[in-house]
Design a protein around this motif. Structure first.
Motif, PDB file in Angstrom:
ATOM      1  N   GLN A 276      -2.321   4.114   4.401  1.00  8.30           N
ATOM      2  CA  GLN A 276      -1.928   3.601   3.097  1.00  8.30           C
ATOM      3  C   GLN A 276      -2.307   2.144   2.852  1.00  8.30           C
ATOM      4  O   GLN A 276      -2.627   1.776   1.732  1.00  8.30           O
ATOM      5  CB  GLN A 276      -0.438   3.816   2.865  1.00  8.30           C
ATOM      6  CG  GLN A 276       0.497   3.396   4.009  1.00  8.30           C
ATOM      7  CD  GLN A 276       0.717   1.916   4.106  1.00  8.30           C
ATOM      8  OE1 GLN A 276       0.608   1.204   3.112  1.00  8.30           O
ATOM      9  NE2 GLN A 276       1.014   1.438   5.300  1.00  8.30           N
TER      10      GLN A 276
ATOM     11  N   THR B  98     -13.235   2.693  16.520  1.00  8.56           N
ATOM     12  CA  THR B  98     -13.119   3.699  15.466  1.00  8.56           C
ATOM     13  C   THR B  98     -14.373   4.560  15.373  1.00  8.56           C
ATOM     14  O   THR B  98     -14.311   5.744  15.082  1.00  8.56           O
ATOM     15  CB  THR B  98     -12.813   3.005  14.124  1.00  8.56           C
ATOM     16  OG1 THR B  98     -11.425   2.649  14.136  1.00  8.56           O
ATOM     17  CG2 THR B  98     -13.066   3.905  12.934  1.00  8.56           C
TER      18      THR B  98
ATOM     19  N   GLY C 264       0.801  -1.221   0.000  1.00  3.73           N
ATOM     20  CA  GLY C 264       0.000   0.000   0.000  1.00  3.73           C
ATOM     21  C   GLY C 264       0.831   1.268   0.000  1.00  3.73           C
ATOM     22  O   GLY C 264       0.396   2.311  -0.481  1.00  3.73           O
TER      23      GLY C 264
ATOM     24  N   VAL D  58     -11.734   6.898  21.363  1.00  3.05           N
ATOM     25  CA  VAL D  58     -11.151   7.442  22.602  1.00  3.05           C
ATOM     26  C   VAL D  58      -9.663   7.578  22.326  1.00  3.05           C
ATOM     27  O   VAL D  58      -8.956   6.598  22.241  1.00  3.05           O
ATOM     28  CB  VAL D  58     -11.395   6.493  23.798  1.00  3.05           C
ATOM     29  CG1 VAL D  58     -10.758   7.056  25.067  1.00  3.05           C
ATOM     30  CG2 VAL D  58     -12.880   6.255  23.991  1.00  3.05           C
TER      31      VAL D  58
ATOM     32  N   ILE E 135      -3.839   5.218  18.177  1.00  2.41           N
ATOM     33  CA  ILE E 135      -4.257   4.132  19.052  1.00  2.41           C
ATOM     34  C   ILE E 135      -5.461   4.613  19.848  1.00  2.41           C
ATOM     35  O   ILE E 135      -5.494   5.754  20.325  1.00  2.41           O
ATOM     36  CB  ILE E 135      -3.129   3.751  20.038  1.00  2.41           C
ATOM     37  CG1 ILE E 135      -1.778   3.615  19.324  1.00  2.41           C
ATOM     38  CG2 ILE E 135      -3.491   2.488  20.813  1.00  2.41           C
ATOM     39  CD1 ILE E 135      -1.726   2.652  18.186  1.00  2.41           C
TER      40      ILE E 135
ATOM     41  N   ALA F 158      -4.570   7.776   0.615  1.00  5.35           N
ATOM     42  CA  ALA F 158      -4.270   7.850   2.042  1.00  5.35           C
ATOM     43  C   ALA F 158      -3.838   9.261   2.433  1.00  5.35           C
ATOM     44  O   ALA F 158      -3.417  10.049   1.580  1.00  5.35           O
ATOM     45  CB  ALA F 158      -3.162   6.864   2.387  1.00  5.35           C
TER      46      ALA F 158
ATOM     47  N   GLU G 188      -8.825   3.433  22.705  1.00  2.95           N
ATOM     48  CA  GLU G 188      -9.229   2.506  23.756  1.00  2.95           C
ATOM     49  C   GLU G 188     -10.494   1.769  23.330  1.00  2.95           C
ATOM     50  O   GLU G 188     -11.338   2.325  22.638  1.00  2.95           O
ATOM     51  CB  GLU G 188      -9.503   3.326  25.023  1.00  2.95           C
ATOM     52  CG  GLU G 188      -9.741   2.518  26.270  1.00  2.95           C
ATOM     53  CD  GLU G 188     -10.129   3.430  27.432  1.00  2.95           C
ATOM     54  OE1 GLU G 188      -9.249   4.145  27.929  1.00  2.95           O
ATOM     55  OE2 GLU G 188     -11.318   3.430  27.800  1.00  2.95           O
TER      56      GLU G 188
ATOM     57  N   VAL H 118      -6.462  -0.662  20.558  1.00  4.04           N
ATOM     58  CA  VAL H 118      -6.307  -1.086  19.157  1.00  4.04           C
ATOM     59  C   VAL H 118      -5.905   0.116  18.295  1.00  4.04           C
ATOM     60  O   VAL H 118      -6.045   1.261  18.720  1.00  4.04           O
ATOM     61  CB  VAL H 118      -7.633  -1.653  18.572  1.00  4.04           C
ATOM     62  CG1 VAL H 118      -7.965  -3.005  19.172  1.00  4.04           C
ATOM     63  CG2 VAL H 118      -8.792  -0.677  18.780  1.00  4.04           C
TER      64      VAL H 118
ATOM     65  N   ARG I 296      -0.367   6.661  12.530  1.00  2.51           N
ATOM     66  CA  ARG I 296      -1.172   5.710  13.301  1.00  2.51           C
ATOM     67  C   ARG I 296      -1.744   6.333  14.565  1.00  2.51           C
ATOM     68  O   ARG I 296      -1.079   7.092  15.235  1.00  2.51           O
ATOM     69  CB  ARG I 296      -0.318   4.512  13.720  1.00  2.51           C
ATOM     70  CG  ARG I 296       0.057   3.665  12.569  1.00  2.51           C
ATOM     71  CD  ARG I 296       0.538   2.284  13.007  1.00  2.51           C
ATOM     72  NE  ARG I 296       0.862   1.573  11.802  1.00  2.51           N
ATOM     73  CZ  ARG I 296       2.105   1.252  11.434  1.00  2.51           C
ATOM     74  NH1 ARG I 296       3.113   1.498  12.232  1.00  2.51           N
ATOM     75  NH2 ARG I 296       2.314   0.650  10.298  1.00  2.51           N
TER      76      ARG I 296
ATOM     77  N   VAL J  49      -9.248  15.309  12.688  1.00  4.91           N
ATOM     78  CA  VAL J  49      -8.562  14.025  12.868  1.00  4.91           C
ATOM     79  C   VAL J  49      -8.561  13.152  11.612  1.00  4.91           C
ATOM     80  O   VAL J  49      -7.606  12.419  11.353  1.00  4.91           O
ATOM     81  CB  VAL J  49      -9.139  13.269  14.099  1.00  4.91           C
ATOM     82  CG1 VAL J  49     -10.519  12.704  13.815  1.00  4.91           C
ATOM     83  CG2 VAL J  49      -8.176  12.181  14.546  1.00  4.91           C
ATOM     84  N   ARG J  50      -9.595  13.254  10.808  1.00  6.23           N
ATOM     85  CA  ARG J  50      -9.618  12.384   9.620  1.00  6.23           C
ATOM     86  C   ARG J  50      -8.659  12.847   8.528  1.00  6.23           C
ATOM     87  O   ARG J  50      -8.418  12.139   7.555  1.00  6.23           O
ATOM     88  CB  ARG J  50     -11.043  12.260   9.089  1.00  6.23           C
ATOM     89  CG  ARG J  50     -11.838  11.379  10.014  1.00  6.23           C
ATOM     90  CD  ARG J  50     -13.236  11.081   9.627  1.00  6.23           C
ATOM     91  NE  ARG J  50     -13.875  10.390  10.749  1.00  6.23           N
ATOM     92  CZ  ARG J  50     -13.842   9.074  10.934  1.00  6.23           C
ATOM     93  NH1 ARG J  50     -13.230   8.289  10.064  1.00  6.23           N
ATOM     94  NH2 ARG J  50     -14.416   8.516  11.981  1.00  6.23           N
TER      95      ARG J  50
ATOM     96  N   ILE K 273      -6.800   2.647  15.490  1.00  5.06           N
ATOM     97  CA  ILE K 273      -8.113   3.137  15.057  1.00  5.06           C
ATOM     98  C   ILE K 273      -7.993   4.046  13.827  1.00  5.06           C
ATOM     99  O   ILE K 273      -6.904   4.471  13.474  1.00  5.06           O
ATOM    100  CB  ILE K 273      -8.849   3.881  16.189  1.00  5.06           C
ATOM    101  CG1 ILE K 273      -8.008   5.069  16.691  1.00  5.06           C
ATOM    102  CG2 ILE K 273      -9.171   2.927  17.327  1.00  5.06           C
ATOM    103  CD1 ILE K 273      -8.776   5.999  17.623  1.00  5.06           C
ATOM    104  N   LEU K 274      -9.148   4.318  13.245  1.00  7.66           N
ATOM    105  CA  LEU K 274      -9.249   5.202  12.070  1.00  7.66           C
ATOM    106  C   LEU K 274      -8.245   4.819  10.986  1.00  7.66           C
ATOM    107  O   LEU K 274      -7.605   5.671  10.371  1.00  7.66           O
ATOM    108  CB  LEU K 274      -9.047   6.667  12.486  1.00  7.66           C
ATOM    109  CG  LEU K 274     -10.100   7.246  13.442  1.00  7.66           C
ATOM    110  CD1 LEU K 274      -9.640   8.593  13.999  1.00  7.66           C
ATOM    111  CD2 LEU K 274     -11.435   7.405  12.744  1.00  7.66           C
TER     112      LEU K 274
END
Lengths: 480, 443
Positions: free
Chosen positions: B312, A469, A166, A473, B291, B319, B293, B304, B289, B283-284, B306-307
């Motif tokens: 990419q 997502t 990617g 948080v 992270i 991206a 909760e 994990v 990366r 934020v978008r 996120i978003l």
């Protein structure tokens, strides 16, 4: 529990020496002085050690066991590399020291560059990029500068196979190219007819990984290189998969004009939870004038940084790059030598083919061809028959104490599992992994729910990343 | 046999047999041979490798910390042993990107806590889990600003680190962005009158360093009043943020910087780490990366990535950035360091650095040298030396002192200038010695 919840007001983990210089109050306008202190944790030294030791115990790592992430080359990270990188003469020097007094550092950069040029068959190289994708951006900016320097303003297209990493299309886009996806053959190889159709005087670069993401060697590479060059375009090599071919065939000899490497993959620097890496970029001599500044050179037995490159693309980051990562790669190359590097590639290929053979007895392999250092399992039939997803298999593997392969990549294989064992794994480990995978396939047929709900033995069980997502948080917040 | 490669001859034969080939070369049938033998030395034993590396390392002069009076992006601070020890754990060093979250909770939680600490320092709402360094973080911030408003002119203060500006130009060269450098006033602050006149309909962002490259504490409030709706990007220094009002207070949209001061050795400039923080509304558009909760199926807390649809591996050419491998280990190092120092220790470093720098400035001025700017400074300041300062600087180095950076490297108008720095590791004695050297005949 987070580190913030362990905080107790007034605790300290560090004591400063008294100084003879009087402490002064800030002579700075009041509106620029901080009113509310940042909420950082207050801990004792043992608190800190226990917190991070606890976190460390929740991580899987190469030192712990098998980590067959395809395309990531999770080989063993030698301990001596960590030691040499920490030597005071490397770790305690300022990048702006007079270069006469950093000759050792410049020697490392220069000689490592020479080694890597020899391994890849390129003429010159920059070690400035911090990671593979950073190297890709650098390489693509060099391609752009090259075409523009010839007054060729039409070349706005970067051809990228649909089997590519990617980062390839993302880097090409950042370098200003319009990305045209090249449909590859079932094996993820270049379809020569498709390539021919897409080549034109608007194409600037073809980006290739060879061996490709299915672990197959592009055997038509000489012809591909000729077609690309005849069309006036450049050929770019994504070095993520160099670990298969060292000491046998070199990207430069195959016709590649620009090459990026990953010192944290092929050259054993650790991955550090996702970095720091290092992504050197090698070029053929006709592109050397576009390399980022400074370029390290040697004259009269002195090493020096050369800033005088009027056609350089400029800097891609501060200072010289991830120098300590370079020290690790340099140490590795000295340790391995030409014999060791060649042997490493051959054992990486042997391991992949051996594991491929074992796994092919109970799962489908995406391509019938002999693989290089990695291979891809096509899980679509398995998924159809059992209703168990490849992701579930990955999670179940964790229960058995091994890391999962890369899943759902490359995109051209349905339900893909991409497995790269690397040369540092033993036959015993490969036998064990195959046995575990076979057992999971068996579980999927007989007790599918066990697999679907895995993992069970990990520090946490399956995590809800959809909600994470949807209602993100981003940081710890104190209650109330 | 090689120490890192376990295969015995017997095992190789067994494996080849299982595969159904006779020789390893049979596995390379599709692969041409273009090189017989690499022109690289043969592999060496550990004794020899170690002594080779040690002798190369000795060719670099290591200056005692207290005798370093240069910063300019890389700072000499004390690093507690516990930071070294904890961050060297192989569970951190030899793990990769947390693709399998269930066996990467250590990484994920440590990075989540790091993000929180960066939010606390900068006052921003969201921080990502790291960029390569401060320079590339700024370049990415500028690209992000362009994604936010689709405008093209970037107004960047002359007092932003020159290498950061160079890097930003490289990164953005293909995006049709133009850069206008905003000069400084006599205080060494970005000239707001010029800034105001430079803003037009196509202006995208304004970039200010805080404290700036010359050590001056910029008045972010005055900048914001002029910059209004432009994307406001601040390049910040982390220790200064413990005592200076955070950029968020003044309406910053993106705050970036380099985390090297926070527990990372100077390392000839790398690896360090870039921090990157912004507001939730952006934020978008953010690179890198993140992270977050969450909970597992049993309701236990976990973390994990996120978003990821910004990134990419999913978005490919659409991206927000090409970044994949970042500088996670260095980010965690920052977090460990901040955990050890705590809010009070961080502030103490800021106070000591400030006090030492001001003592240094006074002593230098007593020697007859003048500061270039009269604005308030934090722990770096620009001073006019002499036209031959570059050679003087080299001579002082031979006395075991890393003197202030010759500004002529980067600025024609400050050819006789130097950028001095002090941190908590300098002492009265080391400062006095340096000032004495500066005035000594023959230097």
């Amino acid at each position: 529990m987070t580190i913030f919840e362990k905080s107790v007001t007034g605790r300290k983990a560090f004591r400063f020496p008294d100084t003879a210089i009087e402490k002064r109050e800030f002579d700075i306008p009041n509106h620029l002085l901080r009113k509310k202190a940042p909420q950082l944790p207050e801990l004792s030294e043992p608190d800190v050690v226990r917190h991070y030791t606890d976190l460390a115990s929740k991580n899987y790592s190469v030192d712990k066991g098998f980590y067959p992430l395809g395309s990531c080359t999770m080989k063993y990270n030698p301990k001596i590399n960590e030691y040499t990188a920490a030597l005071r003469g490397f770790s305690q020097i300022h990048p702006y020291q007079p270069w006469e007094f950093t000759q050792g550092a410049l020697q490392i950069i220069f000689e490592l560059k020479e080694f890597l040029c020899e391994i890849t068959g390129m003429d010159d190289m920059t070690l400035q990029p911090a990671a593979g994708a950073h190297g890709e951006l650098t390489g693509m900016l060099i391609a752009r500068a090259y075409h523009l320097s010839k007054g060729d303003f039409k070349r706005h297209i970067a051809l990228v196979p649909d089997s590519a990493h990617g980062t390839n299309p993302a880097s090409a886009a950042m370098a200003g190219f319009d990305v045209v996806e090249l449909k590859s053959t079932e094996d993820g190889l270049i379809d020569l007819a498709e390539l021919k159709k897409n080549l034109s005087d608007e194409v600037a670069v073809l980006m290739l990984t060879n061996p490709n993401t299915l672990g197959l060697f592009e055997k038509d590479i000489t012809e591909i290189a000729k077609m690309v060059h005849d069309a006036g375009a450049l050929l770019y090599y994504d070095g993520a998969n160099l670990n298969a071919i060292m000491g046998r065939v070199r990207p430069g000899d195959m016709g590649f004009d620009i090459v990026h490497l990953n010192l944290h993959k092929t050259f054993s620097a650790p991955h550090g939870m996702g970095g720091p890496g290092s992504g050197p970029v090698g070029v053929k001599s006709f592109l050397a004038e576009f390399l980022p500044i400074p370029v390290i050179r040697k004259a009269d037995d002195k090493y020096y940084p050369d800033f005088n490159l009027p056609k350089s693309i400029g800097r891609v980051r501060s200072f010289y790059g991830n120098f300590l990562v370079m020290v690790k790669a340099y140490t590795y190359i000295l340790t391995m030598g030409r014999d060791g590097l060649t042997h490493a590639s051959r054992m990486a290929v042997l391991n992949a083919n051996y594991l491929r053979t074992l796994i092919s007895r109970f799962l489908n392999i995406a391509s019938p061809r002999t693989c290089m250092h990695e291979f891809v399992v096509d899980g679509s039939e398995f998924v159809r028959q059992t209703g168990v997803k490849v992701l579930d298999v990955a999670k179940r593997l964790l229960d058995y104490g091994v890391h999962a392969p890369t899943v759902y990549f490359p995109l051209i294989v349905h339900e893909a599992m991409m497995i790269e064992p690397t040369e540092t794994e033993s036959k015993d480990t490969l036998d064990m992994f195959s046995k575990i995978l076979k057992q999971i396939v068996e579980e999927a047929r007989t007790k599918p729910d066990i697999v679907k709900n895995a993992p069970y033995k990990t520090p946490v069980r399956r995590l809800d990343d959809v909600t994470a997502t949807k209602k993100p948080v981003y940081r710890f917040k104190r209650q109330g | 046999m090689h120490p890192y490669i376990p295969h015995t001859d017997e095992e190789i034969q067994q494996m080849l047999h299982a595969i159904g080939v006779e020789h390893i070369d049979d596995l390379y049938k599709d692969v041409p041979i273009t090189v017989k033998e690499l022109k690289i030395p043969k592999g060496l034993d550990e004794f020899t490798v170690l002594s080779t590396l040690e002798s190369i390392a000795q060719k670099n002069a290591v200056i005692e910390k207290k005798n370093i009076f240069m910063g300019a992006g890389i700072y000499s601070h004390y690093i507690p042993q516990v930071v070294e020890s904890v961050s060297s754990r192989p569970e951190f060093v030899t793990a990769y990107t947390p693709y399998q979250a269930e066996v990467s909770q250590g990484t994920l939680q440590a990075l989540f806590e790091y993000q929180t600490m960066i939010c606390e320092l900068t006052g921003m709402e969201v921080a990502n889990s790291s960029m390569y360094d401060g320079a590339s973080a700024l370049a990415e911030a500028i690209l992000m600003a362009h994604r936010i408003n689709n405008k093209h002119k970037v107004l960047i203060s002359q007092a932003v680190h020159p290498e950061y500006i160079q890097t930003s130009r490289t990164y953005t060269c293909a995006q049709k962005l133009s850069f206008q450098i905003v000069p400084l006033n006599g205080s060494g602050m970005t000239d707001t009158a010029v800034l105001k006149n430079s803003i037009d309909d196509d202006s995208c962002a304004v970039v200010i360093q805080y404290p700036n490259f010359f050590g001056i504490v910029e008045d972010l409030r005055a900048i914001k009043e002029v910059a209004k709706d432009l994307v406001f990007i601040v390049v910040a220094e982390p220790f200064a943020l413990t005592v200076l009002e955070p950029p968020a207070t003044f309406g910053a949209d993106i705050v970036v910087g380099d985390g090297q001061p926070l527990g990372i050795p100077m390392s000839y400039g790398g690896p360090t780490v870039g921090f990157f923080a912004t507001l939730e509304k952006h934020v978008r558009k953010m690179p890198g990366r993140l992270i977050g909760e969450t909970t597992d199926v049993d309701g236990n807390k976990g973390y994990v990535m996120i978003l990821q649809t910004r990134e990419q591996h999913i978005r490919r050419e659409k991206a927000t950035s090409n970044i994949c491998t970042n500088h996670a280990l260095m980010a965690v190092r920052n977090a460990i360091f901040m955990g050890v120092l705590g809010p009070n220790g961080m502030k103490e470093v800021a106070y000591k650095s400030y006090s030492n720098a001001h003592y240094l400035a006074e002593r230098i001025q007593q020697k007859g040298y003048k500061l270039i700017f009269d604005g308030p400074f934090f722990n770096e300041f620009a001073v006019r030396m002499t036209d031959d300062y570059d050679s003087k600087w080299r001579k002082i180095f031979q006395h075991g002192v890393l003197a202030p950076l010759p500004l002529g490297w980067y600025f024609n108008q400050y050819k006789d200038g130097a950028l001095a720095c002090a941190t908590e590791v300098n002492t009265k004695e080391s400062i006095d010695k340096f000032v004495e050297l500066l005035g000594r005949d023959g230097i």
